[in-house]
Design an enzyme around this catalytic site. Structure first.
Site, PDB file in Angstrom:
ATOM      1  CG  ASP A   1      40.833  27.888  31.979  1.00 53.61           C
ATOM      2  OD1 ASP A   1      42.074  27.928  31.936  1.00 53.61           O
ATOM      3  OD2 ASP A   1      40.161  26.875  31.718  1.00 53.61           O
TER       4      ASP A   1
ATOM      5  CE  LYS B   1      45.168  31.012  36.718  1.00 50.00           C
ATOM      6  NZ  LYS B   1      43.882  30.513  36.181  1.00 50.00           N
TER       7      LYS B   1
ATOM      8  N   GLY C   1      47.210  27.117  31.057  1.00 53.74           N
ATOM      9  CA  GLY C   1      47.230  27.766  29.739  1.00 53.74           C
ATOM     10  C   GLY C   1      46.834  29.207  29.974  1.00 53.74           C
ATOM     11  CG  HIS C   2      48.370  31.294  32.682  1.00 52.54           C
ATOM     12  ND1 HIS C   2      49.143  31.545  33.778  1.00 52.54           N
ATOM     13  CD2 HIS C   2      47.475  30.354  33.075  1.00 52.54           C
ATOM     14  CE1 HIS C   2      48.732  30.788  34.786  1.00 52.54           C
ATOM     15  NE2 HIS C   2      47.731  30.043  34.372  1.00 52.54           N
TER      16      HIS C   2
ATOM     17  CD  GLN D   1      46.915  24.357  37.588  1.00 49.06           C
ATOM     18  OE1 GLN D   1      47.729  24.428  38.492  1.00 49.06           O
ATOM     19  NE2 GLN D   1      47.267  24.394  36.329  1.00 49.06           N
TER      20      GLN D   1
HETATM   21  P1  GDP Z   1      44.017  31.846  32.654  1.00 44.50           P
HETATM   22  O1  GDP Z   1      44.332  30.392  32.575  1.00 44.50           O
HETATM   23  O2  GDP Z   1      43.432  32.230  33.976  1.00 44.50           O
HETATM   24  O3  GDP Z   1      45.173  32.733  32.285  1.00 44.50           O
HETATM   25  O4  GDP Z   1      42.879  32.118  31.573  1.00 44.50           O
HETATM   26  P2  GDP Z   1      42.830  31.533  30.070  1.00 44.50           P
HETATM   27  O5  GDP Z   1      43.835  32.229  29.244  1.00 44.50           O
HETATM   28  O6  GDP Z   1      42.860  30.051  30.073  1.00 44.50           O
HETATM   29  O7  GDP Z   1      41.347  31.909  29.653  1.00 44.50           O
HETATM   30  C1  GDP Z   1      40.884  33.215  29.703  1.00 44.50           C
HETATM   31  C2  GDP Z   1      40.424  33.636  28.293  1.00 44.50           C
HETATM   32  O8  GDP Z   1      39.663  34.805  28.386  1.00 44.50           O
HETATM   33  C3  GDP Z   1      41.556  33.972  27.361  1.00 44.50           C
HETATM   34  O9  GDP Z   1      41.192  33.640  26.059  1.00 44.50           O
HETATM   35  C4  GDP Z   1      41.704  35.492  27.526  1.00 44.50           C
HETATM   36  O10 GDP Z   1      42.261  36.110  26.372  1.00 44.50           O
HETATM   37  C5  GDP Z   1      40.300  35.885  27.696  1.00 44.50           C
HETATM   38  N1  GDP Z   1      40.038  37.058  28.541  1.00 44.50           N
HETATM   39  C6  GDP Z   1      40.658  37.446  29.687  1.00 44.50           C
HETATM   40  N2  GDP Z   1      40.040  38.510  30.221  1.00 44.50           N
HETATM   41  C7  GDP Z   1      39.013  38.804  29.399  1.00 44.50           C
HETATM   42  C8  GDP Z   1      37.978  39.791  29.432  1.00 44.50           C
HETATM   43  O11 GDP Z   1      37.858  40.600  30.337  1.00 44.50           O
HETATM   44  N3  GDP Z   1      37.066  39.766  28.397  1.00 44.50           N
HETATM   45  C9  GDP Z   1      37.153  38.855  27.381  1.00 44.50           C
HETATM   46  N4  GDP Z   1      36.235  38.916  26.421  1.00 44.50           N
HETATM   47  N5  GDP Z   1      38.107  37.919  27.328  1.00 44.50           N
HETATM   48  C10 GDP Z   1      39.013  37.893  28.338  1.00 44.50           C
HETATM   49  P1  IMO Z   2      44.928  27.522  34.230  1.00 41.92           P
HETATM   50  O1  IMO Z   2      46.220  27.877  34.926  1.00 41.92           O
HETATM   51  C1  IMO Z   2      41.383  25.017  34.045  1.00 41.92           C
HETATM   52  C2  IMO Z   2      41.779  20.902  35.487  1.00 41.92           C
HETATM   53  C3  IMO Z   2      41.691  19.794  34.466  1.00 41.92           C
HETATM   54  C4  IMO Z   2      41.117  18.680  35.321  1.00 41.92           C
HETATM   55  C5  IMO Z   2      41.812  18.904  36.660  1.00 41.92           C
HETATM   56  C6  IMO Z   2      43.054  18.053  36.866  1.00 41.92           C
HETATM   57  O2  IMO Z   2      44.981  27.726  32.761  1.00 41.92           O
HETATM   58  O3  IMO Z   2      43.782  28.173  34.895  1.00 41.92           O
HETATM   59  P2  IMO Z   2      45.501  18.039  35.859  1.00 41.92           P
HETATM   60  O4  IMO Z   2      45.989  18.058  34.457  1.00 41.92           O
HETATM   61  O5  IMO Z   2      45.967  19.172  36.689  1.00 41.92           O
HETATM   62  O6  IMO Z   2      45.738  16.717  36.535  1.00 41.92           O
HETATM   63  O7  IMO Z   2      43.895  18.151  35.747  1.00 41.92           O
HETATM   64  O8  IMO Z   2      42.170  20.266  36.695  1.00 41.92           O
HETATM   65  N1  IMO Z   2      42.809  21.931  35.177  1.00 41.92           N
HETATM   66  C7  IMO Z   2      42.520  23.161  34.749  1.00 41.92           C
HETATM   67  N2  IMO Z   2      41.336  23.727  34.438  1.00 41.92           N
HETATM   68  N3  IMO Z   2      42.519  25.741  33.996  1.00 41.92           N
HETATM   69  C8  IMO Z   2      43.709  25.193  34.332  1.00 41.92           C
HETATM   70  O9  IMO Z   2      44.837  25.919  34.416  1.00 41.92           O
HETATM   71  C9  IMO Z   2      43.749  23.833  34.694  1.00 41.92           C
HETATM   72  N4  IMO Z   2      44.734  22.995  35.058  1.00 41.92           N
HETATM   73  C10 IMO Z   2      44.138  21.833  35.358  1.00 41.92           C
HETATM   74  O10 IMO Z   2      40.827  20.146  33.415  1.00 41.92           O
HETATM   75  O11 IMO Z   2      39.744  18.889  35.520  1.00 41.92           O
HETATM   76 MG    MG Z   3      43.898  28.747  31.368  1.00 41.24          MG
END
Ligand code: GDP
Ligand code: IMO
Ligand code: MG
Length: 420
Positions: A12, A15, A39-40, A221
């Protein structure tokens, strides 16, 4: 030539936004591991979209998006996601390719994930319950079904064999839930897969590289969730690091040029497991609130803490990170004081490495304090205009990691990024 974007923390890191931002510079965007546990989040024309299976380059016309062999594919999620992107005007069938070697997540994998977590009780991993662990277990255990098998007449009989095996396991867990609805969805969804461009991913991508096309490998991840180098057993089941690009796409290591490591300006973790810099106080609560730190896949609150330079240093080492992208810097805008973790105090001794395990030892972070910048940076676009306190914070991180922070993300929007 291949560049990589991957997470340096526990996932998270942002990416999705970064891949979407970089995509115009590449020809192919390829996911190399993970599944619908990812979840991107992207903002496309102001609309929020969360992608779980489709690579984050899908909103750029004429870019090829490949789901690589290292991915475990959830056909049900893919179908829903395709419907979503189609509703936003994207002709996904044109640009989305799937490797025939990618393993399928079966309904019983999801059930097994749930049963295993329930059986673990307090020691549960905190899995996303998407069937990731069981699907990779079947891959390494040489049982699983692959996307290419769908085209084989024997698919159903293979499916029935595996299902029986899984049922015995589910019985041993005393798992009683009826999964017939999941099965119905699964069979409906795999029909859609047959219409996709199912390719031999390794020849496909190497041909592109040969033709001089640029490939961007998208990690899911984060490095601290890597099956080998993460905080085992509280990890995911795939190779989330740059080495995973080679096995997850069929690319030779010499083809990889830049490895962009994405890190938040602080740190979060969702699910169980060690988190040395976790803040179980009002500051942690505040960061969660300002940063909207709730899982993009499960909605669970993310645990928040200070940036951990020991873990980041480790992640830079195992990935060969060439450039760091620091995200969510704006979330720290109002904080009067910030801390960075520079070492771990383990059983009374200061250490600068990530230990074999972190649960059986007494581990406290050694923190260095910085004055906050207390300035709204969300509208800034030039490095020069950033507040001095922020520059001090980033300079320190640069020097500590010996890898430059090259991009600073200051908001979720596509254009909210500053070149350092
Ligand atoms: P990912 O799994 O690495 O793609 O990240 P996620 O989407 O799960 O979580 C990142 C969250 O932060 C999302 O809600 C993005 O929209 C948000 N986000 C990404 N970059 C920034 C930033 O620089 N500032 C803020 N405020 N939000 C950001
Ligand atoms: P993105 O790509 C954050 C965590 C789960 C759990 C562990 C194992 O959005 O960054 P799994 O379902 O893979 O067996 O869970 O890894 N986890 C993540 N945490 N971002 C993710 O993906 C994750 N994918 C798995 O919360 O702790
Ligand atoms: Mg994510």
């Amino acid at each position: 030539m291949v560049d990589v974007i991957l997470g340096l923390q526990w996932g998270d890191e942002g990416k999705g936004k970064i891949v979407d931002y970089f995509a115009p510079n590449y020809d192919v965007i390829a996911r190399f591991q993970g599944g619908a546990n990812a979840g991107h989040t992207l903002y496309v024309n102001g609309q929020k979209v969360v992608l779980h299976q489709i690579p984050s380059g899908i909103f750029h016309e004429d870019k090829i998006n490949l789901i690589g062999n290292g991915v475990v594919l959830d056909a049900v999620t893919l179908k829903k996601e395709c419907e979503k992107v189609a509703s936003m005007g994207i002709d996904y069938k044109k640009n989305l390719y799937i490797s025939e070697r990618a393993h399928l997540i079966l309904p019983t994998h999801r059930a097994l994930d749930k049963a295993s977590e329930l059986a673990k009780g307090n020691e549960k991993i905190g899995s996303t319950l998407k069937g990731i662990g069981p699907a990779y277990m079947d891959k390494t255990g040489r049982n699983g079904l692959r996307v290419g098998d769908l085209l084989d007449k024997g698919f159903i009989s293979q499916y029935i064999k595996i299902r029986l095996k899984h049922q015995r396991l589910l019985d041993s867990y005393n798992f009683q839930e009826d999964i017939s609805a999941w099965e119905d969805e699964f069979f409906e969804s795999i029909e859609l897969l047959r219409d996709f461009k199912i390719v031999n991913g390794e020849y496909f991508i190497n041909d592109k590289i040969q033709q001089g096309k640029k490939v961007l490998a998208e990690g899911a991840q984060g490095s601290m969730l890597d099956v080998d180098f993460g905080t085992f057993p509280f990890v995911t089941s795939s190779s989330t690091i740059s080495a995973g690009v080679c096995t997850g796409l069929g690319i030779a290591p010499q083809k990889i040029k830049d490895v962009y490591g994405v890190s938040k300006a602080y740190c979060t973790r969702v699910g169980s497991g060690p988190f040395p810099t976790e803040l179980n106080d009002e500051t942690g609560e505040l960061i969660r609130k300002i940063g909207s730190e709730f899982g993009a896949t499960t909605g669970r609150p993310r645990r928040c803490g200070w940036i951990d330079l020991v873990a980041l240093n480790f992640a830079c080492m195992i990935n060969g990170v060439t450039k760091i992208i620091m995200t969510k810097t704006d979330i720290l805008d109002t904080l009067p004081e910030l801390n960075v973790c520079t070492a771990y105090n383990i059983n009374g001794e200061e250490k600068n490495y990530v230990p074999f395990q972190m649960t059986q030892v007494k581990l406290d972070p050694v923190l260095k304090s910085f004055a906050g910048w207390q300035t709204d940076i969300t509208a800034m676009s030039e490095y020069e205009s950033l507040p001095q306190n922020m520059k001090n914070y980033i300079d320190y991180i640069n020097k500590f990691l010996k890898v430059p922070v090259k991009f600073i993300s200051n908001g979720p929007g596509r254009d909210q990024i500053i070149l350092a």
